[in-house]
Each structure stands twice: as C-alpha cells, then as structure tokens.
Design a protein around this motif. Structure first.
Motif, mmCIF file in Angstrom:
data_model
loop_
_atom_site.group_PDB
_atom_site.id
_atom_site.type_symbol
_atom_site.label_atom_id
_atom_site.label_comp_id
_atom_site.label_asym_id
_atom_site.label_seq_id
_atom_site.Cartn_x
_atom_site.Cartn_y
_atom_site.Cartn_z
ATOM 1 N N GLY A 148 -15.615 -29.418 33.917
ATOM 2 C CA GLY A 148 -15.625 -29.785 32.514
ATOM 3 C C GLY A 148 -16.133 -28.637 31.670
ATOM 4 N N TYR A 149 -16.223 -28.892 30.389
ATOM 5 C CA TYR A 149 -16.718 -27.873 29.482
ATOM 6 C C TYR A 149 -17.308 -28.535 28.247
ATOM 7 C CZ TYR A 149 -12.490 -28.715 26.759
ATOM 8 O OH TYR A 149 -11.514 -29.296 26.021
ATOM 9 N N VAL A 179 -18.942 -23.697 26.994
ATOM 10 C CA VAL A 179 -19.747 -23.606 28.210
ATOM 11 C C VAL A 179 -18.994 -24.326 29.323
ATOM 12 C CG1 VAL A 179 -21.951 -24.184 29.294
ATOM 13 C CG2 VAL A 179 -21.886 -23.624 26.865
ATOM 14 N N ILE A 180 -18.838 -23.679 30.462
ATOM 15 C CA ILE A 180 -18.218 -24.307 31.630
ATOM 16 C C ILE A 180 -19.287 -25.132 32.329
ATOM 17 C CG2 ILE A 180 -17.129 -23.907 33.869
ATOM 18 C CD1 ILE A 180 -16.069 -21.260 32.643
ATOM 19 N N LEU A 181 -18.982 -26.386 32.627
ATOM 20 C CA LEU A 181 -19.940 -27.309 33.252
ATOM 21 C C LEU A 181 -19.315 -27.943 34.497
ATOM 22 C CD1 LEU A 181 -21.123 -29.090 29.986
ATOM 23 C CD2 LEU A 181 -22.393 -27.373 31.279
ATOM 24 N N LYS A 214 -26.618 -34.475 46.932
ATOM 25 C CA LYS A 214 -26.385 -34.767 45.513
ATOM 26 C C LYS A 214 -25.585 -33.641 44.867
ATOM 27 C CE LYS A 214 -30.482 -32.680 43.493
ATOM 28 N NZ LYS A 214 -31.569 -32.870 42.563
ATOM 29 N N THR A 215 -25.116 -33.865 43.652
ATOM 30 C CA THR A 215 -24.347 -32.836 42.956
ATOM 31 C C THR A 215 -25.258 -31.926 42.140
ATOM 32 O OG1 THR A 215 -23.956 -34.272 41.064
ATOM 33 C CG2 THR A 215 -22.288 -34.276 42.787
ATOM 34 N N PHE A 216 -24.814 -30.700 41.973
ATOM 35 C CA PHE A 216 -25.524 -29.697 41.181
ATOM 36 C C PHE A 216 -24.556 -29.155 40.139
ATOM 37 C CE2 PHE A 216 -27.807 -29.971 45.098
ATOM 38 C CZ PHE A 216 -29.136 -29.790 44.749
ATOM 39 N N GLU A 217 -25.045 -28.959 38.925
ATOM 40 C CA GLU A 217 -24.185 -28.546 37.816
ATOM 41 C C GLU A 217 -24.282 -27.053 37.552
ATOM 42 O OE1 GLU A 217 -23.335 -31.082 34.176
ATOM 43 O OE2 GLU A 217 -24.810 -29.652 33.406
#
Length: 78
Positions: free
Chosen positions: A22-23, A29-31, A46-49
C-alpha cells in the motif's frame, strides 16, 4: 537479505512473504507489510510494516524495513 532458519515444527525453510502492499500520499510513502511463514503452514510470525519515501532532494529514506524486521524476528524466535 538475511538467511532464514527452518521451521521449528517440520523443518521446511521459512519463506518471506509480502502480505499487503500500500501507500500513503502527501508525501508519497510506500507501506508494505511483510511476514515469514512455513511453506507447509505450520507457523507464521506477526507482520512488520515497511515505510519508505523519497525526500525532496531525491534521497530515498527507509524508515522501517519490514522485510528485514520479519526475517530477524523469525530467526530470533524462542
């Protein structure tokens, strides 16, 4: 990239996976979100951004590297 350890349950090599891309705008900003999981679905962390953007002078800034953080967390699990 960090070498991933094997699954503690079945022994398969962990796999880094982008879960979401996403952004955000203004500024752009790229997310992306990342995780590491067993290819046999025994376990997952777990996920990390990630948070990556470009400054006005053209420099790329990596505020958070979610892929690297996920790989580190997978390798450091108990």
């Amino acid at each position: 990239m960090i070498e991933l350890k094997h699954c503690p349950f079945c022994g398969a090599k962990g796999k880094l996976r982008r879960v979401l891309n996403g952004y955000r705008t203004d500024p752009v900003v790229i997310l992306d979100k990342w995780t590491v999981e067993c290819p046999n679905k025994c376990c997952q962390i777990k996920t990390f951004e990630s948070e990556i953007y470009q400054e006005e002078d053209g420099d790329i800034v990596i505020k958070h590297n979610g892929a690297e953080e996920a790989a580190t967390a997978w390798n450091e699990r108990a």
